[in-house]
Design an enzyme around this catalytic site. Structure first.
Site, PDB file in Angstrom:
ATOM      1  N   HIS A  98       3.898 -10.163  -1.440  1.00 25.08           N
ATOM      2  CA  HIS A  98       3.702 -10.227  -0.104  1.00 25.08           C
ATOM      3  C   HIS A  98       3.993 -11.574   0.260  1.00 25.08           C
ATOM      4  CE1 HIS A  98      -0.045 -10.295   2.874  1.00 25.08           C
ATOM      5  NE2 HIS A  98       1.071  -9.895   3.523  1.00 25.08           N
ATOM      6  N   TYR A 114      -8.576  -8.639 -12.976  1.00 26.28           N
ATOM      7  CA  TYR A 114      -8.075  -8.284 -11.746  1.00 26.28           C
ATOM      8  C   TYR A 114      -6.695  -7.496 -11.664  1.00 26.28           C
ATOM      9  CZ  TYR A 114      -5.918  -8.894  -7.083  1.00 26.28           C
ATOM     10  OH  TYR A 114      -5.443  -8.839  -5.900  1.00 26.28           O
ATOM     11  N   HIS A 170      -0.181   1.566  -0.082  1.00 28.79           N
ATOM     12  CA  HIS A 170      -1.239   0.713  -0.763  1.00 28.79           C
ATOM     13  C   HIS A 170      -1.829   0.116   0.720  1.00 28.79           C
ATOM     14  CE1 HIS A 170      -3.513  -2.778  -2.252  1.00 28.79           C
ATOM     15  NE2 HIS A 170      -3.435  -2.411  -3.428  1.00 28.79           N
ATOM     16  N   HIS A 177       3.651 -14.180  -3.251  1.00 33.45           N
ATOM     17  CA  HIS A 177       2.905 -13.903  -4.419  1.00 33.45           C
ATOM     18  C   HIS A 177       2.586 -12.476  -4.451  1.00 33.45           C
ATOM     19  CE1 HIS A 177       0.275 -13.768  -0.561  1.00 33.45           C
ATOM     20  NE2 HIS A 177      -0.243 -12.928  -1.060  1.00 33.45           N
ATOM     21  N   HIS A 220      -2.834 -18.862  -2.688  1.00 33.39           N
ATOM     22  CA  HIS A 220      -1.422 -18.753  -2.150  1.00 33.39           C
ATOM     23  C   HIS A 220      -1.593 -19.083  -0.755  1.00 33.39           C
ATOM     24  CE1 HIS A 220      -1.846 -15.724  -5.624  1.00 33.39           C
ATOM     25  NE2 HIS A 220      -1.281 -16.770  -6.201  1.00 33.39           N
ATOM     26  N   GLU A 267      -4.568 -17.468   1.227  1.00 28.12           N
ATOM     27  CA  GLU A 267      -5.454 -16.455   0.539  1.00 28.12           C
ATOM     28  C   GLU A 267      -5.934 -17.484  -0.738  1.00 28.12           C
ATOM     29  OE1 GLU A 267      -3.415 -13.070  -0.486  1.00 28.12           O
ATOM     30  OE2 GLU A 267      -2.916 -12.792   1.449  1.00 28.12           O
TER      31      GLU A 267
END
Length: 476
Positions: free
Chosen positions: A354, A369, A311, A390, A384, A360
């Site tokens: 992450h 989403y 990703h 998160h 976050h 963020e």
């Protein structure tokens, strides 16, 4: 008089709705005149300007900034903007704007935070609230006085601004309407901004917001001491992401005539001040320069993604960035998650779990989403902060695992999410923490279901005794 005759013709024009009604480009030096011959030629400040106009410069950078970074424009107006009464503190005070973040006005927490959207139907029934009155700070860091930092606001409004204009002396606004179009009049001209588009209004420009569709809500980021720019594309090459040609700048438009009691509302150090004058600030007949408001349609963004495995980092979809002096570190990045194809093989395709040295803030313009199956709604938001864990909620995780390795190419549609990412650690306003829109069960979208899912996996796979012991001690 020719100026009056031309002004009457120009004044009847509506807000532009077609790309051809704008100038295009990013960082260009533009010029525009609403009356032919009103823009001086050969110099910026002649002794007598055409039509008796006044020359006025607006500087977005210091005079001695490097040429490639220098931003300024020259405005040719019917009356100079200095002709107003002294500024006075605005009453009643607007107590929900912050530009100096410290312990006296904001709080810190490493907890993951999420807000549900504020209902717009209740706004319609409440007292009239325009864009200025409906603007409130969610979080931020730094100081507008020290010219370093950012703020993230949201707005909910139900009436157009009347006989007044707003000016932000603290920093640049990036406005993202989520519900309802915005008709924005600036000193450089008019712009129509629809959900799915953004507008950047640089520090110091006066503007007014009309609401053609009634109640409106959206998001606003503000940066102190710098300006947005396009990200470097690096190995991507010369093309891709946000194309400079797709950024649109207004053409000159002006209004004349007496406007008794016209109010200039100026945000200065996070506080609001008002000065009265007897004319509209939108009296600029012609202008030229590279310091201008601009808008961009997010649907024109050309996204990039992995085409084999793993990703990509979200920075691959950066639309605009406000850099710091440290290479590769942003005061604020504006990143989007638009419709796109997912094709990676034997890969967990949603955003990975992450912990980030950056902070963020996310919002959702429309649709859903990809990392949140439940709870993250258009008009809502999440935060976050630095090193706070998160990632996808458990329903998204389970659905992805169940698809297995046989998942073929899949196109994400009907979505437009975005992220503001900063190297600074944000402080959160008290009203944001106490908001009725705060989702106090946000953590449950990870915690509760993962416990059950983990027990299920342990039972199915008959793991090693140490895991059996753990299962019995925790859940037995």
């Amino acid at each position: 008089m020719e100026l009056e005759r031309q002004q009457q013709i120009t004044k009847t024009s509506d807000f532009p709705s077609d790309d051809h009604d704008y100038l295009s480009g990013f960082g260009n030096t533009f010029e525009s005149e609403s009356i032919s011959g009103s823009l001086p030629r050969g110099q910026n400040s002649p002794l007598l300007c055409p039509y008796g106009l006044y020359a006025e410069q607006i500087s977005g950078t210091s005079f001695t900034s490097p040429h490639k970074l220098n931003q300024r424009s020259w405005l040719y107006r019917i009356k100079p903007s200095v002709t107003h009464e002294p500024f006075q503190a605005r009453f009643p005070r607007h107590d929900k704007l912050v530009s100096e973040f410290d312990k006296s006005n904001s709080y810190t927490t490493p907890t993951q935070l999420r807000w549900k959207p504020k209902p717009v139907d209740t706004v319609e029934e409440s007292a009239p609230i325009d864009f200025v009155e409906g603007l409130y700070t969610v979080c931020g860091a730094g100081s507008s006085f020290l010219r370093h930092g950012f703020a993230i606001h949201m707005y909910t409004a139900n009436k157009s601004m009347d006989n007044c204009a707003f000016c932000n002396a603290d920093g640049d606004f990036l406005i993202i309407p989520q519900k309802g179009r915005l008709w924005i009049t600036t000193e450089c001209g008019k712009l129509q901004v629809s959900p799915g588009e953004i507008i950047v209004i640089p520090q110091g420009f006066r503007f007014a917001v009309d609401l053609p569709d009634g109640p409106s809500r959206g998001y606003v980021s503000e940066i102190f001491g710098t300006h947005f720019q396009l990200p470097d594309l690096g190995p991507i090459g010369a093309n891709g992401l946000a194309a400079p040609r797709d950024f649109l700048v207004p053409k000159a438009w002006f209004e004349d005539g007496s406007r008794p009691g016209y109010a200039i509302v100026q945000k200065f150090g996070g506080e609001l001040f008002v000065a009265k004058q007897d004319f509209s600030p939108f009296n600029v007949v012609a202008w030229h320069g590279n310091y201008v408001p601009y808008k961009y349609d997010l649907n024109k963004f050309c996204p990039y993604n992995t085409v084999l495995f793993d990703h990509s980092d979200p920075s691959i979809n950066t639309v605009l960035t406000a850099p710091t002096d440290k290479p590769g570190v942003a005061l604020l990045d504006f990143v989007i998650f638009p419709p796109r194809w997912l094709v990676a093989e034997h890969t967990f395709r949603p955003p990975y779990y992450h912990r980030n040295c950056m902070s963020e803030f996310m919002g959702l313009i429309n649709g859903g989403y990809e990392a949140k199956a439940d709870g993250f709604l258009p008009g809502g938001a999440s935060l976050h902060s630095c090193m706070t864990p998160h990632g996808p909620d458990t329903k998204t995780y389970e659905a992805t695992i169940e698809r297995g390795h046989d998942a073929g190419p899949f196109k994400i549609t009907n979505t437009m999410a975005f992220m503001f990412e900063s190297c600074l650690i944000p402080r959160i306003s008290s009203w944001a923490l106490k908001s009725p829109q705060m989702d106090n069960d946000y953590y449950q979208f990870w915690l509760g279901y993962f416990l059950l899912f983990s027990v299920f996996k342990i039972a199915q796979t008959k793991t090693a005794p140490v895991n059996d012991k753990l299962a019995h001690s925790e859940w037995g």
